[in-house]
Design a protein around this motif. Structure first.
Motif, mmCIF file in Angstrom:
data_model
loop_
_atom_site.group_PDB
_atom_site.id
_atom_site.type_symbol
_atom_site.label_atom_id
_atom_site.label_comp_id
_atom_site.label_asym_id
_atom_site.label_seq_id
_atom_site.Cartn_x
_atom_site.Cartn_y
_atom_site.Cartn_z
ATOM 1 N N UNK A 429 0.861 -1.181 0.000
ATOM 2 C CA UNK A 429 0.000 0.000 0.000
ATOM 3 C C UNK A 429 0.900 1.234 0.000
ATOM 4 N N UNK A 430 0.755 2.142 -0.965
ATOM 5 C CA UNK A 430 1.587 3.350 -0.976
ATOM 6 C C UNK A 430 1.190 4.288 0.154
ATOM 7 N N UNK A 431 2.162 4.965 0.701
ATOM 8 C CA UNK A 431 1.911 5.899 1.793
ATOM 9 C C UNK A 431 2.437 7.268 1.389
ATOM 10 N N UNK A 432 1.588 8.288 1.476
ATOM 11 C CA UNK A 432 1.980 9.649 1.119
ATOM 12 C C UNK A 432 2.921 10.213 2.178
ATOM 13 N N UNK A 433 3.845 11.046 1.729
ATOM 14 C CA UNK A 433 4.837 11.616 2.635
ATOM 15 C C UNK A 433 4.292 12.931 3.199
ATOM 16 N N UNK A 434 3.699 12.839 4.381
ATOM 17 C CA UNK A 434 3.060 13.998 4.973
ATOM 18 C C UNK A 434 4.011 15.065 5.445
ATOM 19 N N UNK A 435 5.326 14.767 5.492
ATOM 20 C CA UNK A 435 6.290 15.788 5.897
ATOM 21 C C UNK A 435 6.649 16.713 4.746
ATOM 22 N N UNK A 436 6.253 16.360 3.512
ATOM 23 C CA UNK A 436 6.563 17.198 2.356
ATOM 24 C C UNK A 436 5.605 18.379 2.275
ATOM 25 N N UNK A 437 6.034 19.400 1.575
ATOM 26 C CA UNK A 437 5.296 20.659 1.466
ATOM 27 C C UNK A 437 3.859 20.436 1.011
ATOM 28 N N UNK A 438 2.894 20.850 1.823
ATOM 29 C CA UNK A 438 1.454 20.927 1.516
ATOM 30 C C UNK A 438 0.777 19.570 1.340
ATOM 31 N N UNK A 439 1.497 18.456 1.477
ATOM 32 C CA UNK A 439 0.903 17.146 1.198
ATOM 33 C C UNK A 439 -0.231 16.835 2.175
ATOM 34 N N UNK A 440 0.016 16.986 3.466
ATOM 35 C CA UNK A 440 -0.991 16.613 4.463
ATOM 36 C C UNK A 440 -2.263 17.451 4.347
ATOM 37 N N UNK A 441 -2.185 18.793 4.328
ATOM 38 C CA UNK A 441 -3.440 19.557 4.197
ATOM 39 C C UNK A 441 -4.149 19.309 2.872
ATOM 40 N N UNK A 442 -3.378 19.061 1.804
ATOM 41 C CA UNK A 442 -4.010 18.756 0.519
ATOM 42 C C UNK A 442 -4.811 17.467 0.612
ATOM 43 N N UNK A 443 -4.237 16.412 1.190
ATOM 44 C CA UNK A 443 -4.929 15.131 1.269
ATOM 45 C C UNK A 443 -6.101 15.189 2.250
ATOM 46 N N UNK A 444 -5.980 15.975 3.296
ATOM 47 C CA UNK A 444 -7.125 16.143 4.200
ATOM 48 C C UNK A 444 -8.302 16.754 3.451
#
Length: 649
Positions: A429-444
């Motif tokens: 299962x691929x896991x997004x890198x939430x420490x990268x710029x804007x990734x976490x708020x974008x996926x939320x």
């Protein structure tokens, strides 16, 4: 005197006149008003342009050949700017050329309402003294074509005007005897480069030396007659390629005037320059009535548009006195809004009409676009399913993440490595890198928009989804033995069930404890602004930081089940097997990107405070030796397989 009463007017005989140190004023205006000596060339060419515009206004039916020619003589260290415009009479030389702050151009604009005149402050001519020891102006007015006059001044404080033969055509030549330090301006190649940018949009041709082609010969796409869309785009790309200084354009789109907003018109393009997160390659040039006003007007572009370059021209923007920047007035703010809309509309147009260019933009600027999407609802709608997100399996769209995660999007809150990499590769299962710029708020936001689950690894809720409760609670005695055998200081043993079943244990760092350790470090005061540091420390005060990581033990794993069985039956190999698992834990935790000596301690990010990779590797060897050692005499051999069991009596 009663309250509110006005003071008596000062008697006229007591009024005094403010003295002006002309030498000091000329020095300030000519030397300190402008940021670069190149501005002098711009100001003098601008004056030449206004001279042509003035002549057309005053003599619209006259024989008027419009051109500006700039010559440089490196040997003599001179530059001459010649025009065939209106010229000056002797009274006009005294009234306008030699009077600071008074300009014929401003008066003419007020009288005629012409928006083609550029000058505004009557200061431009002074810029000549910032680069020249002596300035000589030879001029013939179209009103007096039989007369010629020559103005001559050193330093601008004093001057003389002489009668000279009339020029063959009305117009003016301004000759600069350059200061030694500015002698390089007399090089005609340098003049071509400078004027090619300053005069790029000027409607009057500007020649350098004896050139037959003007430096501003480039076709301006928004001034063309209506053409087919393909031809329009090709013309825009040609202009962007010629005008862009640093990067190749990937696509280009127009800026149109907005009724009731701005008169600005021009072109924007997506640059092929690498951007990441907060990097800023915004590049916008602003022209006022065809003459370069601000070469770096990036603040007109939205802060998220670090990949955009462009050029616009306007007649309504108000320059500062140096004419190198813009006043932040209502026209400025209206243009900001227009440029934001133009970028969004242009990206929509690219996605719809030019898929190849759109793919290049997504590949080149995916990280920047993640942040851009969060700043504008229209962009988020456009990019939600297209923009790539960095994951443990390379760049994937949010839709691909969702499909691979069986309807859920998985994102790590930490810096990856350790348990995230290993666990999700095992699960495929691929896991997004939430420490990268804007990734976490974008996926939320994506999860909210698409109505799907978002599993945030490293958070308490996310870990609960991954690590399920065991089917039966582990007896306290067994839990205590396992904690002593497997966990180091600062680690909390948590019995659980998780996939894949072949994985016996996973060490998960406590992200709040990591944050607390970072901001309470002695060096934090030097790295983090004090206000932000106070807020962060207030946030982490709720945790004591004692638990630095949780060791999830997979009770569904056959190896763990065998270990527990051995412990319950008193098998002599249970301690050795537990030591082997402990070594495996340290080795897995040390596999993060920071390595064994990473920032989180000896075991790297996600490792335990007491983990020692060298000792762990030695422990593996010790366990193997113990498990393969010869059985002492007098003890029965441990059977290797059911087939080796003795027959029952």
């Amino acid at each position: 005197m009663s309250e509110g009463a006005q003071p008596d007017p000062t008697p006229a005989e007591d009024l005094r006149t403010t003295e002006v140190d002309l030498g000091g004023l000329v020095n300030v205006l000519a030397t300190h008003l402008y940021s670069t000596p190149l501005v002098a060339l711009r100001e003098l060419v601008q004056n030449a342009h206004d001279s042509h515009t003035r002549r057309l206004l005053e003599d619209p039916d006259g024989d008027h050949l419009r051109l500006i020619r700039v010559r440089g003589d490196a040997r003599r260290r001179t530059v001459a700017i010649e025009d065939t415009g209106a010229g000056l009479t002797e009274p006009e030389i005294h009234a306008y050329l030699a009077t600071v702050g008074t300009g014929y151009t401003r008066m003419l604009r007020e009288l005629t309402g012409s928006q083609e005149l550029i000058g505004a402050f009557g200061l431009g001519f002074l810029s000549a003294f910032s680069v020249a020891d002596e300035v000589v102006v030879t001029t013939t007015s179209h009103r007096e074509p039989h007369l010629g006059h020559r103005y001559r001044s050193r330093g601008g404080q004093q001057y003389r005007v002489d009668r000279v033969p009339a020029r063959p055509r009305p117009g003016t030549v301004v000759e600069l005897a350059l200061k030694v330090e500015h002698g390089h301006l007399a090089d005609e190649d340098a003049l071509r480069e400078v004027l090619g940018r300053y005069c790029a949009l000027l409607p009057i041709p500007v020649y350098v030396g004896d050139d037959e082609a003007p430096v501003n010969a480039a076709e301006v796409p928004w001034r063309r007659e209506q053409a087919a869309e393909g031809d329009q785009h090709a013309a825009r790309m040609r202009f962007a390629t010629a005008f862009g200084r640093r990067f190749e354009p990937l696509t280009a789109f127009p800026v149109h005037p907005v009724e009731g907003g701005t008169d600005a018109i021009g072109l924007l393009w997506v640059q092929d320059g690498g951007t990441y997160g907060s990097s800023d390659n915004r590049d916008l040039a602003v022209y006022l009535r065809g003459m370069l006003l601000a070469e770096d007007a990036r603040e007109l572009l939205p802060s998220w548009a670090g990949f955009i370059g462009g050029v616009v021209e306007s007649s309504r923007l108000t320059p500062t006195a140096s004419r190198e920047d813009l006043q932040r007035d209502e026209h400025y703010r209206a243009l900001q809004r227009t440029l934001t809309d133009a970028i969004v509309d242009g990206l929509y147009e690219t996605a719809r009409l030019r898929p190849a260019a759109w793919r290049r933009i997504l590949t080149r600027h995916g990280q920047d676009l993640l942040g851009a999407a969060l700043c504008d609802d229209r962009l988020f709608t456009l990019l939600a399913d297209d923009v790539p997100v960095p994951t443990s399996q390379g760049d994937l769209t949010a839709g691909a993440l969702r499909a691979a995660g069986a309807g859920a999007v998985h994102v790590a809150l930490g810096s990856g490595g350790g348990f995230e990499e290993m666990l999700y590769r095992a699960m495929q299962v691929p896991i997004a890198r939430g420490d990268r710029y804007a990734v976490l708020p974008f996926l939320r936001r994506y999860a909210q928009l698409r109505g799907c689950r978002l599993v945030e690894l490293g958070s308490e809720q996310g870990n609960r989804e991954l690590f399920r409760d065991p089917e039966r609670p582990l007896p306290a005695e067994e839990a205590a033995w396992l904690a002593g055998a497997l966990a180091d200081e600062g680690e909390q043993l948590v019995p659980a069930r998780f996939d894949p079943p072949g994985l016996p244990l996973v060490l998960v760092p406590d992200r709040e404890a990591e944050l607390k350790a970072r901001i309470e470090d002695d060096q934090a005061d030097a790295r983090i602004p004090s206000a932000a540091l106070r807020l962060a420390r207030a946030f982490t005060a709720r945790t004591d930081g004692a638990v630095k990581a949780r060791l999830y033990l997979n009770l569904a794993c056959p190896a763990v089940q065998d270990l527990l069985t051995a412990y319950r039956t008193g098998h002599t190999g249970s301690a050795t097997a537990a030591g082997l698992l402990r070594s495996l834990k340290v080795i897995m935790a040390a596999a993060g990107p920071a390595g064994p000596a990473g920032p989180a301690g000896p075991a790297g990010p996600g490792g335990s405070a007491g983990g020692d990779l060298t000792a762990a590797l030695a422990g593996v060897g010790t366990a193997v030796s113990a498990l393969t050692a010869a059985v002492p005499v007098g003890l029965p051999e441990v059977p290797d397989s059911p087939g080796d069991l003795p027959d029952e009596a």
